[in-house]
Design a protein around this motif. Structure first.
Motif, PDB file in Angstrom:
ATOM      1  N   VAL A 124      12.115 -11.658   5.630  1.00 25.46           N
ATOM      2  CA  VAL A 124      12.347 -10.207   5.566  1.00 25.46           C
ATOM      3  C   VAL A 124      12.169  -9.527   6.910  1.00 25.46           C
ATOM      4  CG1 VAL A 124      11.786  -9.995   3.117  1.00 25.46           C
ATOM      5  CG2 VAL A 124       9.960  -9.784   4.825  1.00 25.46           C
ATOM      6  N   THR A 125      11.549 -10.194   7.864  1.00 27.85           N
ATOM      7  CA  THR A 125      11.411  -9.605   9.199  1.00 27.85           C
ATOM      8  C   THR A 125      12.614  -9.906  10.080  1.00 27.85           C
ATOM      9  OG1 THR A 125      10.249 -11.513  10.167  1.00 27.85           O
ATOM     10  CG2 THR A 125       8.906  -9.851   9.048  1.00 27.85           C
ATOM     11  N   LYS A 126      13.487 -10.832   9.639  1.00 28.79           N
ATOM     12  CA  LYS A 126      14.653 -11.200  10.441  1.00 28.79           C
ATOM     13  C   LYS A 126      15.878 -11.407   9.548  1.00 28.79           C
ATOM     14  CE  LYS A 126      11.873 -13.484  14.033  1.00 28.79           C
ATOM     15  NZ  LYS A 126      11.605 -14.768  14.738  1.00 28.79           N
ATOM     16  N   PRO A 127      16.379 -10.351   8.935  1.00 31.47           N
ATOM     17  CA  PRO A 127      17.586 -10.494   8.111  1.00 31.47           C
ATOM     18  C   PRO A 127      18.760 -11.029   8.930  1.00 31.47           C
ATOM     19  CG  PRO A 127      16.515  -8.384   7.705  1.00 31.47           C
ATOM     20  CD  PRO A 127      15.849  -8.976   8.905  1.00 31.47           C
ATOM     21  N   LYS A 128      19.602 -11.830   8.266  1.00 25.59           N
ATOM     22  CA  LYS A 128      20.768 -12.415   8.917  1.00 25.59           C
ATOM     23  C   LYS A 128      22.029 -11.996   8.177  1.00 25.59           C
ATOM     24  CE  LYS A 128      18.270 -16.576  10.426  1.00 25.59           C
ATOM     25  NZ  LYS A 128      18.195 -18.071  10.304  1.00 25.59           N
ATOM     26  N   TYR A 129      22.993 -11.503   8.910  1.00 28.42           N
ATOM     27  CA  TYR A 129      24.288 -11.130   8.360  1.00 28.42           C
ATOM     28  C   TYR A 129      25.111 -12.410   8.186  1.00 28.42           C
ATOM     29  CZ  TYR A 129      28.828  -8.595   8.280  1.00 28.42           C
ATOM     30  OH  TYR A 129      30.067  -8.086   7.951  1.00 28.42           O
ATOM     31  N   ILE A 130      25.493 -12.718   6.928  1.00 28.41           N
ATOM     32  CA  ILE A 130      26.111 -14.014   6.674  1.00 28.41           C
ATOM     33  C   ILE A 130      27.545 -13.954   6.156  1.00 28.41           C
ATOM     34  CG2 ILE A 130      23.893 -15.166   6.283  1.00 28.41           C
ATOM     35  CD1 ILE A 130      24.523 -15.050   3.249  1.00 28.41           C
ATOM     36  N   LYS A 131      27.984 -12.800   5.637  1.00 31.29           N
ATOM     37  CA  LYS A 131      29.313 -12.796   5.010  1.00 31.29           C
ATOM     38  C   LYS A 131      29.817 -11.370   4.818  1.00 31.29           C
ATOM     39  CE  LYS A 131      32.850 -14.420   2.566  1.00 31.29           C
ATOM     40  NZ  LYS A 131      33.934 -15.229   3.175  1.00 31.29           N
TER      41      LYS A 131
ATOM     42  N   ASN B 182       0.867  -1.176   0.000  1.00 28.35           N
ATOM     43  CA  ASN B 182       0.000   0.000   0.000  1.00 28.35           C
ATOM     44  C   ASN B 182       0.905   1.228   0.000  1.00 28.35           C
ATOM     45  OD1 ASN B 182      -1.776   2.087   0.358  1.00 28.35           O
ATOM     46  ND2 ASN B 182      -2.618   1.357   2.302  1.00 28.35           N
ATOM     47  N   PRO B 183       1.197   1.799  -1.182  1.00 29.85           N
ATOM     48  CA  PRO B 183       2.159   2.904  -1.248  1.00 29.85           C
ATOM     49  C   PRO B 183       1.746   4.123  -0.426  1.00 29.85           C
ATOM     50  CG  PRO B 183       1.761   1.989  -3.433  1.00 29.85           C
ATOM     51  CD  PRO B 183       0.720   1.401  -2.523  1.00 29.85           C
ATOM     52  N   SER B 184       0.462   4.267  -0.160  1.00 29.28           N
ATOM     53  CA  SER B 184      -0.002   5.397   0.647  1.00 29.28           C
ATOM     54  C   SER B 184       0.310   5.212   2.127  1.00 29.28           C
ATOM     55  CB  SER B 184      -1.503   5.604   0.464  1.00 29.28           C
ATOM     56  OG  SER B 184      -1.808   5.962  -0.862  1.00 29.28           O
ATOM     57  N   SER B 185       0.686   3.999   2.508  1.00 28.85           N
ATOM     58  CA  SER B 185       0.958   3.716   3.908  1.00 28.85           C
ATOM     59  C   SER B 185       1.997   2.610   4.039  1.00 28.85           C
ATOM     60  CB  SER B 185      -0.342   3.317   4.632  1.00 28.85           C
ATOM     61  OG  SER B 185      -0.119   3.136   6.008  1.00 28.85           O
ATOM     62  N   PRO B 186       3.259   2.876   3.696  1.00 30.33           N
ATOM     63  CA  PRO B 186       4.296   1.849   3.843  1.00 30.33           C
ATOM     64  C   PRO B 186       4.400   1.379   5.288  1.00 30.33           C
ATOM     65  CG  PRO B 186       5.102   3.708   2.561  1.00 30.33           C
ATOM     66  CD  PRO B 186       3.792   4.128   3.156  1.00 30.33           C
ATOM     67  N   ARG B 187       4.781   0.128   5.445  1.00 33.82           N
ATOM     68  CA  ARG B 187       4.889  -0.461   6.782  1.00 33.82           C
ATOM     69  C   ARG B 187       6.305  -0.994   6.975  1.00 33.82           C
ATOM     70  NH1 ARG B 187       3.671  -5.678   9.011  1.00 33.82           N
ATOM     71  NH2 ARG B 187       3.189  -6.421   6.898  1.00 33.82           N
ATOM     72  N   THR B 188       6.923  -0.643   8.080  1.00 33.85           N
ATOM     73  CA  THR B 188       8.283  -1.090   8.360  1.00 33.85           C
ATOM     74  C   THR B 188       8.282  -2.561   8.752  1.00 33.85           C
ATOM     75  OG1 THR B 188       8.846   1.121   9.149  1.00 33.85           O
ATOM     76  CG2 THR B 188      10.351  -0.655   9.720  1.00 33.85           C
ATOM     77  N   LEU B 189       9.042  -3.356   8.013  1.00 37.03           N
ATOM     78  CA  LEU B 189       9.165  -4.773   8.313  1.00 37.03           C
ATOM     79  C   LEU B 189      10.379  -5.059   9.196  1.00 37.03           C
ATOM     80  CD1 LEU B 189       8.420  -6.251   4.765  1.00 37.03           C
ATOM     81  CD2 LEU B 189       6.878  -6.197   6.729  1.00 37.03           C
ATOM     82  N   ALA B 190      11.478  -4.361   8.950  1.00 32.65           N
ATOM     83  CA  ALA B 190      12.683  -4.579   9.748  1.00 32.65           C
ATOM     84  C   ALA B 190      13.623  -3.397   9.623  1.00 32.65           C
ATOM     85  CB  ALA B 190      13.395  -5.853   9.303  1.00 32.65           C
ATOM     86  N   GLN B 191      14.359  -3.139  10.693  1.00 29.23           N
ATOM     87  CA  GLN B 191      15.506  -2.229  10.672  1.00 29.23           C
ATOM     88  C   GLN B 191      16.734  -3.039  11.077  1.00 29.23           C
ATOM     89  OE1 GLN B 191      13.817   2.245  11.676  1.00 29.23           O
ATOM     90  NE2 GLN B 191      14.937   1.132  13.249  1.00 29.23           N
ATOM     91  N   VAL B 192      17.738  -2.984  10.254  1.00 25.36           N
ATOM     92  CA  VAL B 192      18.982  -3.683  10.553  1.00 25.36           C
ATOM     93  C   VAL B 192      20.008  -2.635  10.966  1.00 25.36           C
ATOM     94  CG1 VAL B 192      20.798  -5.181   9.666  1.00 25.36           C
ATOM     95  CG2 VAL B 192      18.430  -5.523   8.932  1.00 25.36           C
ATOM     96  N   ASN B 193      20.356  -2.660  12.229  1.00 20.54           N
ATOM     97  CA  ASN B 193      21.257  -1.669  12.796  1.00 20.54           C
ATOM     98  C   ASN B 193      22.692  -2.142  12.583  1.00 20.54           C
ATOM     99  OD1 ASN B 193      21.978   0.626  14.133  1.00 20.54           O
ATOM    100  ND2 ASN B 193      21.491  -0.128  16.183  1.00 20.54           N
ATOM    101  N   CYS B 194      23.356  -1.578  11.548  1.00 27.83           N
ATOM    102  CA  CYS B 194      24.701  -2.031  11.171  1.00 27.83           C
ATOM    103  C   CYS B 194      25.461  -0.838  10.597  1.00 27.83           C
ATOM    104  CB  CYS B 194      24.602  -3.170  10.157  1.00 27.83           C
ATOM    105  SG  CYS B 194      26.128  -4.120   9.954  1.00 27.83           S
ATOM    106  N   PRO B 195      26.008   0.023  11.461  1.00 29.04           N
ATOM    107  CA  PRO B 195      26.606   1.280  11.004  1.00 29.04           C
ATOM    108  C   PRO B 195      27.767   1.088  10.040  1.00 29.04           C
ATOM    109  CG  PRO B 195      26.288   1.275  13.378  1.00 29.04           C
ATOM    110  CD  PRO B 195      26.051  -0.124  12.915  1.00 29.04           C
ATOM    111  N   GLY B 196      27.893   2.048   9.143  1.00 28.87           N
ATOM    112  CA  GLY B 196      28.991   2.045   8.181  1.00 28.87           C
ATOM    113  C   GLY B 196      28.627   2.780   6.921  1.00 28.87           C
TER     114      GLY B 196
END
Length: 454
Positions: free
Chosen positions: A154-161, A91-105
């Motif tokens: 997409v709700t739980k991204p995993k850092y793999i490499k 729904n482009p009129s109301s995007p919904r946040t699925l995940a934030q991946v906190n990985c500075p850089g």
């Protein structure tokens, strides 16, 4: 934005979910109000653009720079100096946040391919983890390069490499292969005091990511594109856009604009080079729909300068439009720059954009930092013109800001605003309506598809 303008980001990072609502910003909107006539933070727009929604940065992402965008299905992936965000845009009129991946850089340039997200790190870090801190590049153990995430959930991204690359990764471009993805990593800024970023640096790094084993990703080649040193000490590329169906890529390499033959993705060959004394910094490139033109951008002022004014003029900090022949020869045709003069506090210059897929015309949507989003046409390469726009008045208090990337995807324009967050725009021009029927399953702007234009 150029390497010298990178700002420090927060030190620590964790993975977190943020399921939440969205606020739309509409107060003080001004139809046909633009440029220096806009009050601080006021929204201005032309008649054929509608602002549907705005999703601000929240949590540790508040106050951090929003950067590039990628798309897959009904999801948008948005880079940020603090990591990246995944939005549901069904729904482009109301995007919904699925995940934030906190990985500075910084600057966390982003692309998505299948179940993988690729992220560029172009700030020297203490290690390759998402808990790293900033550390001088003069220290041999410092790390910069590519990070790879599994986003099958997409709700739980995993850092793999992670893959370390010379001088880090300012941007990267996905070149798809049958059994692997190839990432063309652009980086620059060598110094004698940087152990992992030595001059000469007239090269790109090519990271191979096997589809069957992405955790075995590694640098397979570091081809030197400018054996003669390039123009004015080119010292690397800023950004590359691939057109895989034609097996070519266009590179914006600081002092040079190039066309590369990428028929062998591990051995790209420069087949055409152009230079322009009017350009300060070759920043990015975009092909038209059929690959017969290239738009190169000049990031005069490094993304931090107020260059959209009468004193700078219409041809500096602009786009340069080139016709591209079947033999890959580039012929300069004209410049395009937004006609809306901005305030002296507003950083404004040509930046990231993409094609609107409409038959028989060359139309592009593009970010201009605090100059906003410009919808413009270059069907006649010698006479480009702005069709519509969306912008905000100067930030109050003044700061670096504006839209970093604006891309057309499956019927809407999505913009990543450095300070304000994630914007969704709708184009109302009836002559562009057929573009709404074009649907892509995945879109990384620097890997241009063949649009199924009707």
């Amino acid at each position: 934005m150029t390497r010298t303008r990178l700002l420090a980001v927060a030190a620590a990072g964790t993975l977190m979910l943020a399921l939440g609502g969205v606020g739309a910003a509409s107060a003080g909107d001004g139809l046909n109000v633009s440029g220096t006539d806009l009050a601080p933070d006021q929204i201005g727009y032309s008649k054929n653009i509608k602002h549907l929604s705005n999703t601000p940065h929240v949590g540790p992402f508040a106050g951090q720079f929003g950067t590039d965008l990628a798309f897959q299905g009904d999801r948008a992936y948005v880079g940020n100096y603090q990591g990246f965000i995944i939005y549901d845009i069904s729904n482009p009129s109301s995007p919904r946040t699925l995940a934030q991946v906190n990985c500075p850089g910084s600057q966390n340039d982003i692309s998505v391919r299948g179940d993988l997200v690729y992220l560029s790190t172009d700030s020297s870090r203490s290690d390759d983890s998402c808990e790293s801190t900033g550390q001088p590049a003069t220290i041999k153990e410092s790390w910069e390069g590519i990070k790879i995430f599994d986003v099958s959930d997409v709700t739980k991204p995993k850092y793999i490499k992670s893959v370390e690359t010379k001088c880090g990764s300012h941007t990267h471009t996905v070149v798809p292969g049958e059994s692997a993805d190839y990432l063309y990593v652009s980086s620059y800024g060598p110094r004698d005091s940087f152990p992992d970023c030595q001059a000469p640096h007239d090269l790109i790094s090519i990271v191979k990511v096997p589809h069957a084993a992405p955790t075995s990703a590694t640098v397979v080649e570091t081809p030197v594109l400018f054996p003669d040193g390039g123009n004015s000490g080119t010292a690397g590329c800023h950004d590359i856009t691939a057109y895989p169906s034609k097996k070519i890529a266009a590179g914006a390499c600081m002092g040079d604009g190039v066309i590369m033959d990428i028929s062998d993705p591990e051995d790209p060959k420069v087949v055409e080079t152009v230079r322009d004394t009017n350009f300060a910094f070759w920043h990015s490139a975009t092909f038209n729909s059929d690959g017969t033109k290239v738009v190169f951008t000049d990031e005069l002022g490094g993304g931090a300068g107020a260059t959209c004014d009468a004193a700078t003029g219409p041809n500096r900090g602009a786009n340069a439009i080139y016709d591209l022949s079947a033999g890959n020869d580039l012929t300069f045709k004209s410049y395009y720059k937004i006609p809306r003069h901005q305030n002296t506090t507003e950083n404004c210059v040509a930046h990231n954009g993409s094609i609107i897929p409409v038959k028989g015309r060359d139309v592009m949507v593009q970010s201009w930092y605090q100059g906003g989003v410009s919808l413009w046409e270059f069907t006649d390469s010698t006479s480009p013109k702005e069709l519509d726009y969306f912008e905000r008045g100067p930030l109050s208090p003044s700061n670096l800001g504006g839209t970093w990337s604006a891309y057309y995807y499956n019927g809407f324009v999505y913009s990543s605003d450095i300070q304000k967050g994630f914007d969704v725009l709708m184009l109302k021009d009836p002559t562009l309506r057929k573009a709404n029927s074009v649907r892509l399953k995945e879109f990384n702007a620097q890997t241009q598809p063949v649009y199924p234009i009707r």
